[in-house]
Enzyme design. Sequence first.
Site, PDB file in Angstrom:
ATOM      1  CD  GLU A 196       1.914  -0.971  -2.280  1.00  0.00           C
ATOM      2  OE1 GLU A 196       2.996  -1.458  -2.687  1.00  0.00           O
ATOM      3  OE2 GLU A 196       0.823  -1.226  -2.817  1.00  0.00           O
ATOM      4  CG  HIS A 256       2.381  -4.750  -4.478  1.00  0.00           C
ATOM      5  ND1 HIS A 256       2.740  -3.445  -4.617  1.00  0.00           N
ATOM      6  CD2 HIS A 256       2.294  -5.225  -5.753  1.00  0.00           C
ATOM      7  CE1 HIS A 256       2.867  -3.126  -5.891  1.00  0.00           C
ATOM      8  NE2 HIS A 256       2.595  -4.197  -6.603  1.00  0.00           N
TER       9      HIS A 256
END
Length: 527
Positions: free
Chosen positions: A262, A280
């Site tokens: 990420e 997220h």
Amino acid sequence: MTKPKVLISDKMDPNAARIFEERGCDVDVITGETPEELKARIGEYDGLAIRSSTTVTQEILDAATNLKVIGRAGIGVDNVDIPYASGKGVVVMNTPFGNSITTAEHAIAMMMALARQIPQADARTQKGEWPKKDFMGIEVTGKTLGLIGAGNIGSIVASRALGLKMKVIAFDPFLTEERAVEIGVEKVDLDTLLARADFITLHTPLTDETRNILSAENLAKTKQGVRIVNCARGGLIDEAALAEKLESGHVAGAALDVFQTEPAKESPLFGLPNFICTPHLGASTTEAQVNVALQVAEQMADYLVNGGVTNALNMPSLSAEEAPKLRPYMGLAENLGSLVGQLAHGNLTRISIEREGAAAGLSGKPIEGAVLAGLMRQYSDTVNMVNAPYLAKERGLDIRSIRHEKEGVYNTLLRVTVGTEDGDRSVAGTLFGAEAPRLVEIFGVRIEAELEGHMLYIVNEDAPGFIGRIGSLLGDNGINIGTFHLGRRTSGGEAVLLLSVDQAIPADVVKKACALQGVKVVKPLSF
């Protein structure tokens, strides 16, 4: 008296600054700084309050000459070098329960979006199409939801799913039958869950035990047409294998809020018609962000002003008087809990913590907390010596603390015994010179060793030549042995080898060790 000074370096609810001030701290809110700017500034602060944007590296900690506590408003602390902070004497706190409801609700939302293909239908409708016949969804009512992880968030998801009239099954090594009944789920093993679940949601941290828990092999065991949701941690699912199963239709749909890397700029999952994702967002609600900001401010202010410790990841709850005497026992207790947690197989149902000799006169709660923190760290990345007893109780683990004031073989001894489906497993340790922790017994075999760093546990047949074979295997693979500890039940019977090495042992080397003549068990350990 000079007031403690706190820096809030990430954006969070403004009421956090108010709480610091009301409780006797001076506070500065300076967000968006580069690492170099933070490094230049941090030396004047006693506390640092962060979210996910600030990364606390060794360089930052070296410059933080007055820093006493780091508070993370949220659960994950991947952006803090906790071992280095511990070495610097900096307490690291988080707020592990502030966004549980928010994350659980996001998992339910993703599940409903999968069931009715809402994102895909929305996109085409907004293009001016009316693709009503192209989107035949399914009801969740009557379907089976499989929870991988039934802790705080998992249990909330279970309650919401039961309200939707779903059948809920759960796999969790710490979930007892009593706790399963209490939260209304059926406790099953992982293979059973994979075979029966119409939907699978993951609610477990990323550890060595859970990494790629939905591997290619396990995805192949799932029910045809299963739908998978992950709002927990990236790395729990083999993303390439999941893409293959989505393309083949074996997995009907998947929804991910987290990715192995990420920010996720690319993924084999992107573009697949039966895949949806969010960036997220599990903890991204107004309520959750307010909760974690206020909690971290309260915890940090309490520590800086009063010395209270709450949700510390690297420090037990200890008074100033108890700390010097208890500290070496805490290290021993945590290592014994970690050892038995890494080695015990089957579902854990109970744990017994025995204090013998000099240890019997010490406060049992901090030692109990340290044992549980070590034990449960294999399954939870938010556990600490403060919240470990709560997490154990939440899972219905039967905890017993026993004192034996009479001395045995050793002047002081701690023994940790866990009950599993395969029977009891016990380890014991003592202190040499009142401060040096040592393992002295493992599963009934006497063996003396320090528990630290990377280690390898082997059970083998006691026969000539084995030590040479394992030494050659590790040497051939460039793995240096630090210490070597041996024990055995009887001559020619079962022997135990516990050795420390300078690096983590790769999986292929572990596999080769398992294939050596006479080997029964091989398990890498980490402390």
